[in-house]
Structures are given as C-alpha cells and as structure tokens.
Write an enzyme that holds these catalytic residues in place. Structure first.
Site, PDB file in Angstrom:
ATOM      1  N   LYS A  16      36.369  -9.828  -2.661  1.00 22.72           N
ATOM      2  CA  LYS A  16      37.271 -10.841  -2.089  1.00 22.72           C
ATOM      3  C   LYS A  16      38.290 -11.332  -3.120  1.00 22.72           C
ATOM      4  O   LYS A  16      39.460 -11.506  -2.817  1.00 22.72           O
ATOM      5  CB  LYS A  16      36.449 -12.036  -1.552  1.00 22.72           C
ATOM      6  CG  LYS A  16      35.484 -11.639  -0.431  1.00 22.72           C
ATOM      7  CD  LYS A  16      34.601 -12.790  -0.010  1.00 22.72           C
ATOM      8  CE  LYS A  16      33.578 -13.220  -1.027  1.00 22.72           C
ATOM      9  NZ  LYS A  16      32.493 -12.255  -1.272  1.00 22.72           N
ATOM     10  N   GLY A  40      31.229 -15.616  -7.355  1.00 28.08           N
ATOM     11  CA  GLY A  40      31.779 -15.021  -8.572  1.00 28.08           C
ATOM     12  C   GLY A  40      32.828 -14.029  -8.112  1.00 28.08           C
ATOM     13  O   GLY A  40      32.491 -13.001  -7.531  1.00 28.08           O
ATOM     14  N   GLN A 225      30.869 -15.722  -0.589  1.00 26.16           N
ATOM     15  CA  GLN A 225      29.679 -15.075  -0.023  1.00 26.16           C
ATOM     16  C   GLN A 225      30.065 -14.110   1.113  1.00 26.16           C
ATOM     17  O   GLN A 225      31.179 -13.599   1.113  1.00 26.16           O
ATOM     18  CB  GLN A 225      28.669 -16.120   0.482  1.00 26.16           C
ATOM     19  CG  GLN A 225      27.975 -16.906  -0.627  1.00 26.16           C
ATOM     20  CD  GLN A 225      28.803 -18.065  -1.167  1.00 26.16           C
ATOM     21  OE1 GLN A 225      29.310 -18.864  -0.417  1.00 26.16           O
ATOM     22  NE2 GLN A 225      28.940 -18.160  -2.475  1.00 26.16           N
TER      23      GLN A 225
HETATM   24  P1  GDP Z   1      33.736 -10.952  -4.627  1.00 30.99           P
HETATM   25  O1  GDP Z   1      32.616 -11.883  -4.928  1.00 30.99           O
HETATM   26  O2  GDP Z   1      33.763 -10.553  -3.188  1.00 30.99           O
HETATM   27  O3  GDP Z   1      35.066 -11.457  -5.097  1.00 30.99           O
HETATM   28  O4  GDP Z   1      33.423  -9.622  -5.441  1.00 30.99           O
HETATM   29  P2  GDP Z   1      32.980  -9.535  -6.994  1.00 30.99           P
HETATM   30  O5  GDP Z   1      34.157  -9.830  -7.840  1.00 30.99           O
HETATM   31  O6  GDP Z   1      31.741 -10.318  -7.230  1.00 30.99           O
HETATM   32  O7  GDP Z   1      32.546  -8.025  -7.085  1.00 30.99           O
HETATM   33  C1  GDP Z   1      33.444  -6.997  -6.844  1.00 30.99           C
HETATM   34  C2  GDP Z   1      33.554  -6.154  -8.131  1.00 30.99           C
HETATM   35  O8  GDP Z   1      34.170  -4.927  -7.820  1.00 30.99           O
HETATM   36  C3  GDP Z   1      34.429  -6.789  -9.191  1.00 30.99           C
HETATM   37  O9  GDP Z   1      33.938  -6.405 -10.448  1.00 30.99           O
HETATM   38  C4  GDP Z   1      35.796  -6.174  -8.942  1.00 30.99           C
HETATM   39  O10 GDP Z   1      36.603  -6.123 -10.110  1.00 30.99           O
HETATM   40  C5  GDP Z   1      35.411  -4.800  -8.502  1.00 30.99           C
HETATM   41  N1  GDP Z   1      36.311  -4.167  -7.518  1.00 30.99           N
HETATM   42  C6  GDP Z   1      37.023  -4.729  -6.507  1.00 30.99           C
HETATM   43  N2  GDP Z   1      37.630  -3.764  -5.776  1.00 30.99           N
HETATM   44  C7  GDP Z   1      37.289  -2.593  -6.343  1.00 30.99           C
HETATM   45  C8  GDP Z   1      37.578  -1.224  -6.026  1.00 30.99           C
HETATM   46  O11 GDP Z   1      38.249  -0.903  -5.059  1.00 30.99           O
HETATM   47  N3  GDP Z   1      37.027  -0.274  -6.837  1.00 30.99           N
HETATM   48  C9  GDP Z   1      36.245  -0.582  -7.914  1.00 30.99           C
HETATM   49  N4  GDP Z   1      35.754   0.405  -8.652  1.00 30.99           N
HETATM   50  N5  GDP Z   1      35.959  -1.853  -8.248  1.00 30.99           N
HETATM   51  C10 GDP Z   1      36.473  -2.838  -7.455  1.00 30.99           C
HETATM   52  P1  IMO Z   2      30.448 -14.163  -3.763  1.00 28.43           P
HETATM   53  O1  IMO Z   2      31.418 -15.215  -3.306  1.00 28.43           O
HETATM   54  C1  IMO Z   2      26.448 -12.418  -3.565  1.00 28.43           C
HETATM   55  C2  IMO Z   2      23.146 -15.174  -2.704  1.00 28.43           C
HETATM   56  C3  IMO Z   2      22.137 -15.413  -3.811  1.00 28.43           C
HETATM   57  C4  IMO Z   2      20.882 -15.673  -2.984  1.00 28.43           C
HETATM   58  C5  IMO Z   2      21.426 -16.449  -1.789  1.00 28.43           C
HETATM   59  C6  IMO Z   2      21.276 -17.957  -1.914  1.00 28.43           C
HETATM   60  O2  IMO Z   2      30.627 -13.769  -5.185  1.00 28.43           O
HETATM   61  O3  IMO Z   2      30.427 -13.029  -2.799  1.00 28.43           O
HETATM   62  P2  IMO Z   2      22.557 -19.789  -3.364  1.00 28.43           P
HETATM   63  O4  IMO Z   2      22.714 -19.919  -4.847  1.00 28.43           O
HETATM   64  O5  IMO Z   2      23.848 -19.688  -2.635  1.00 28.43           O
HETATM   65  O6  IMO Z   2      21.660 -20.833  -2.784  1.00 28.43           O
HETATM   66  O7  IMO Z   2      21.777 -18.386  -3.177  1.00 28.43           O
HETATM   67  O8  IMO Z   2      22.793 -16.113  -1.690  1.00 28.43           O
HETATM   68  N1  IMO Z   2      24.555 -15.425  -3.072  1.00 28.43           N
HETATM   69  C7  IMO Z   2      25.451 -14.471  -3.293  1.00 28.43           C
HETATM   70  N2  IMO Z   2      25.312 -13.119  -3.322  1.00 28.43           N
HETATM   71  N3  IMO Z   2      27.661 -12.986  -3.737  1.00 28.43           N
HETATM   72  C8  IMO Z   2      27.825 -14.322  -3.693  1.00 28.43           C
HETATM   73  O9  IMO Z   2      29.029 -14.917  -3.732  1.00 28.43           O
HETATM   74  C9  IMO Z   2      26.681 -15.135  -3.499  1.00 28.43           C
HETATM   75  N4  IMO Z   2      26.467 -16.469  -3.413  1.00 28.43           N
HETATM   76  C10 IMO Z   2      25.169 -16.624  -3.141  1.00 28.43           C
HETATM   77  O10 IMO Z   2      22.023 -14.282  -4.640  1.00 28.43           O
HETATM   78  O11 IMO Z   2      20.377 -14.462  -2.498  1.00 28.43           O
HETATM   79 MG    MG Z   3      31.016 -12.063  -6.246  1.00 27.79          MG
END
Ligand code: GDP
Ligand code: IMO
Ligand code: MG
Length: 431
Positions: A16, A40, A225
């Site tokens: 996202k 995150g 999430q």
């Molecule tokens: P979010 O929580 O939905 O914002 O996702 P996160 O940032 O936690 O996890 C997504 C991870 O995948 C991050 O490390 C991004 O930098 C990485 N990412 C996003 N889009 C792509 C993609 O198309 N390819 C690859 N290889 N990594 C990506």
């Molecule tokens: P983003 O925005 C993935 C998961 C936790 C746990 C459950 C409850 O980066 O996609 P909490 O701390 O919210 O009470 O935990 O939800 N969880 C996530 N898993 N991405 C997240 O956020 C999450 N935020 C919470 O691992 O299973």
């Molecule tokens: Mg994340």
C-alpha cells in the site's frame, strides 16, 4: 476531482505504501483513516527506503497535505520519532503539510504494556499482535475511557481522565498480570512533551477534508492492514482492532460514503500473513521459503518472517465485495519469476463440497482445502516492464484470470519496489 481509497485486500503488507506514494503525484491530500503504528508502509524512491508507521505515505511530496484522520490511534512517541527521523533525512514536514485530527485517540504507554501482557498470558492462544497497544487503545475508545490528541491542549482535563483510566488498568496489571502499578506522573511528563511537539500539528481534520472535498481537490485515502484483518469481517479473533475495509474511510474521517469515488484493492501476486490465524494457501515448504526470500517478506514493523503462500482469489473476491473495489493494484509480480508453476486458489473444498466463499466459522475456514488452478511460470525479468505488453504472456494470463475470478480489472501492476517500477493502466484522478 476524485476521492480514491487504497485498501489492502489480503492480510496486510500488499504494498500500500508504495502505491500511495506513487499515486500521490496526482493527489492533493493523503489521509490515513484507521489503524495505528501496527502499520508498516515501505516506500522506495531513488534507492532510498522509508518505513512509515503513522505518517501518511504522501509525505515525500512536500506540496501535498498529509492527514492523520480521527479513526487512527496515535502513539505520540512513535509519531514524534518518525517526524524527527524523516526531517533528518531531508523530508519537509511542518504543520503546513501534516495535520493530525484532534479526535484521533492516543495510544498510551499502558496500552502497549497491556497488549504485551495479554499476549504473554495467552501463550498458545495468542493473536500474534504487533505489541503496539492497538487493541487496548481501541478498547478504551469504545468504552469511552480514551484520551484524544485534542485533549493534550488541556492538561487538567487530560490528567483527570488519565487518573480515572489508570485506576482501572492498575487493577488488571497488579491483580491479573502480576505487574507493578503504572504511575500517572510518568505519563503526564510525556504528555507535556507531546503537547509541545505535536500541538502545532493537531487540528480539525474533519473540516479540512470537507473543505478539500468541496473545492474538488483529489483526496487519496491510505488504508492500513487488509480486509482479512478487519475486526468485523476478517478472521476473528485473529484480526486487528479496526476496520481496514472501505467503509472506514467514512467513519475514520467524516467523509460521506457517497463521496468516495473509487476504491482500488491492493493485491499481492501471492499471499502473506504475519501473526496467527488461518491461511489456507500457506506454503510451509521450500516454495514458501523461496517466495519469502525473493519477496523480502519480513515485517516492516516487527521484523517477523511473514508466512507466505499462493494467491487466494476467494480472499480477494471477498475484499472486492466488502469494499466495492473498482480496480485492483497487483503488486510484487516480479517475485513469482522463476517458479516453474504458479497456483491460484479459486475455491475451497470443505467436507467434500466445493465452496466459493470464506466459511463464516473460523474452525471451518481452518479446515478449508484450497482448490487450485495451475499456471505456467515465467523466467523473464519483469522489473523493466512499463506496459502490459512488456510482460511475458504467462504473467498476463495469470493477471487476466485473477481479474476474472474476483470481478475487478487491474488498474495497476507493480513489478518492483521502486516508485517507477510500475505499469499504470487506470486514470484514477479524472479531471
Ligand atoms: P504495506 O504495508 O501494504 O505498505 O506493504 P509493506 O511495505 O509492509 O510490504 C511491501 C514490501 O514489498 C515493501 O518492502 C515494498 O518495498 C515491497 N514492494 C512493493 N511493491 C513491490 C513490487 O512490486 N515488487 C517487489 N519486489 N517489492 C515490492
Ligand atoms: P500494514 O498496514 C500485516 C496483524 C498482526 C496480528 C494482527 C493483530 O503494514 O499492512 P495488532 O497489533 O493490530 O493488534 O495485531 O494483525 N497486523 C498486520 N499484519 N500488516 C499490517 O499492517 C498489520 N497490522 C497488524 O501481525 O496478526
Ligand atoms: Mg506493512
């Protein structure tokens, strides 16, 4: 003007942050509306990586306004640190481009403590929370015991409510969890620093969003999430304590539901999950390990290895239905490169019956066996692809089947973590 929501359609971490950062170019305002620093969101721009937890992912565009809406729970210590570290890295942040809703609830130190104590006591029955105090903060909000960011402007009021709240919490800490009672003075000292540092950023986010919408500005709503972590519609109790579904855009900001023009569902080209709970397409074998390594599937917030598995189109279809997703943003397609075969679940089998929906009971969902469709893999590096025709045929077949199975077209395909490693198909912000 368009009000656009970006929603995670699986269990979070769909990418996202990357997509919000990319789409911010054409937006005027970026708003977080639920969750807290359990999120995150990772942005990679020009080789620089930024991990955001509370600051909206539009912040790298200094001329756009980032808003933390009323539905978010804010840990002020985390927010202050995040602002400071971004500023140190040259990101421009001031009350001109960051607004925090006065109605957003505060995650207090004892919320974190309670979150951790509960998980420890639950042992085998734990949820696997991020330990950030999210659940306890939302509990206090619902039980009308919470403290809000706006309360920091009146320390007498703040202190009175804090005392009341702690009285009850200390009964739990001392009698149930065997912990020492928490002292309100330490929290009050912290609160004074929060008020000083964050005070200038706190304001009426509702009015700001209403005005922006009235003026026809483009507003981008950044979900945290994913749908399966929704407290009402997810895999309860293995969920978070907010609603990551599109309806929360309205409740978490005050924007009337009919003013949300487009919902795009973030779909990772496979599935990942952090924490406990059912995950029918999970791969605990070598393929799962390979996907985790190639996709760097380790938590942005807690560093935990993410559970990985095949794409579950039943899960994504549920998200499309729950959120009225108009389009999909498919991410991490590049990670599937090199797998000899790729699989997508398009139904489950339960007690010998084929079903096309998620069973309501968690026990049944845990027993559901995925019914897979098999796809040919691809070996070509797709990170340089900027249009669909740059993708190998096998990848296009996979994407087309996903759209067909879930009933939503792809609006965007991400082929790498960098902002520009993206195929943009939809015109999200129409004039
Ligand atoms: P979010 O929580 O939905 O914002 O996702 P996160 O940032 O936690 O996890 C997504 C991870 O995948 C991050 O490390 C991004 O930098 C990485 N990412 C996003 N889009 C792509 C993609 O198309 N390819 C690859 N290889 N990594 C990506
Ligand atoms: P983003 O925005 C993935 C998961 C936790 C746990 C459950 C409850 O980066 O996609 P909490 O701390 O919210 O009470 O935990 O939800 N969880 C996530 N898993 N991405 C997240 O956020 C999450 N935020 C919470 O691992 O299973
Ligand atoms: Mg994340």
């Amino acid at each position: 003007m368009t009000n656009l929501a970006v929603i995670g359609s699986q269990w979070g971490d769909e990418g996202k942050g990357k997509i919000v950062d990319l789409l911010t170019e054409k937006a005027d305002v970026v708003v977080r509306f639920q969750g807290g620093n359990n999120a995150g969101h990772t942005l990679v721009v020009g080789g620089e990586t930024y991990a955001l937890h509370l600051v909206p992912s539009g912040i790298l565009h200094p001329e756009k306004v980032s808003v933390v809406g009323s539905g978010v729970v804010v840990d002020p210590d985390v927010l202050m640190r995040e602002i400071e570290s971004l500023v140190q890295r040259g990101v421009k942040i001031s009350p001109k481009n960051l607004l925090i809703s006065e109605k957003a609830h505060i995650i207090l130190p004892y919320h974190r403590l309670l979150d951790e104590a509960r998980e420890k006591k639950a042992a085998d029955g734990k949820i696997g929370t991020t330990g950030r105090g999210i659940g306890p903060a939302y509990e206090d909000k619902a039980s009308r015991l919470g403290l809000r960011m706006g309360d920091l402007s009146d320390m007498d009021y703040f202190s009175q409510r804090l005392e009341n709240n702690l009285q009850e919490k200390n009964c739990l800490f001392v009698n149930l969890y065997g912990l020492p009672p928490q002292d309100s003075r330490t929290v009050l000292e912290k609160a004074k620093r929060w008020a000083e540092f964050l005070g200038p950023y706190i304001g009426n986010a509702f009015s700001f969003i209403q005005k922006a919408s009235d003026q026809g500005r483009n507003i981008l709503f950044e979900g945290a999430q994913g749908v399966q972590l929704d407290v009402d519609h997810g895999t309860y109790p293995f969920v978070t304590s907010s609603n990551p579904t599109a309806g929360a855009v309205a409740t978490g900001t005050g924007l009337a539901p009919k003013l949300l023009h487009h919902v795009t569902g973030l779909v990772k080209a496979y599935t990942s999950r952090v924490g406990e709970g059912p995950f029918p397409t999970e791969l605990t074998d070598e393929t799962g390990r390979k996907i985790r390594e190639t996709g760097a599937e380790f938590g942005t917030t807690t560093g935990r290895p993410r559970r990985c598995g095949w794409l579950d189109a039943v899960v994504v279809k549920t998200a499309v239905q729950l959120c009225g997703m108009d389009s999909l943003a498919v991410t991490k397609l590049d990670v599937l490169r090199g797998l000899p075969k790729i699989y997508m679940a398009t139904a489950y089998e339960l007690d010998g019956q084929k079903i096309d929906h998620i069973p309501a009971s968690l026990k049944d969902f845990s027993r559901a066996v995925p019914v897979y469709e098999e796809f040919a893999g691809f070996s070509q590096d797709v990170r340089a692809a900027r249009k669909l025709s740059d993708l190998p045929k096998e990848a296009r077949v996979y994407l087309d089947r996903l759209s067909e199975a879930v009933g939503a077209p792809a609006g965007l395909v991400s082929v790498g973590p960098e902002r520009n490693e993206t195929i943009v198909l939809a015109d999200y912000f129409k004039p």
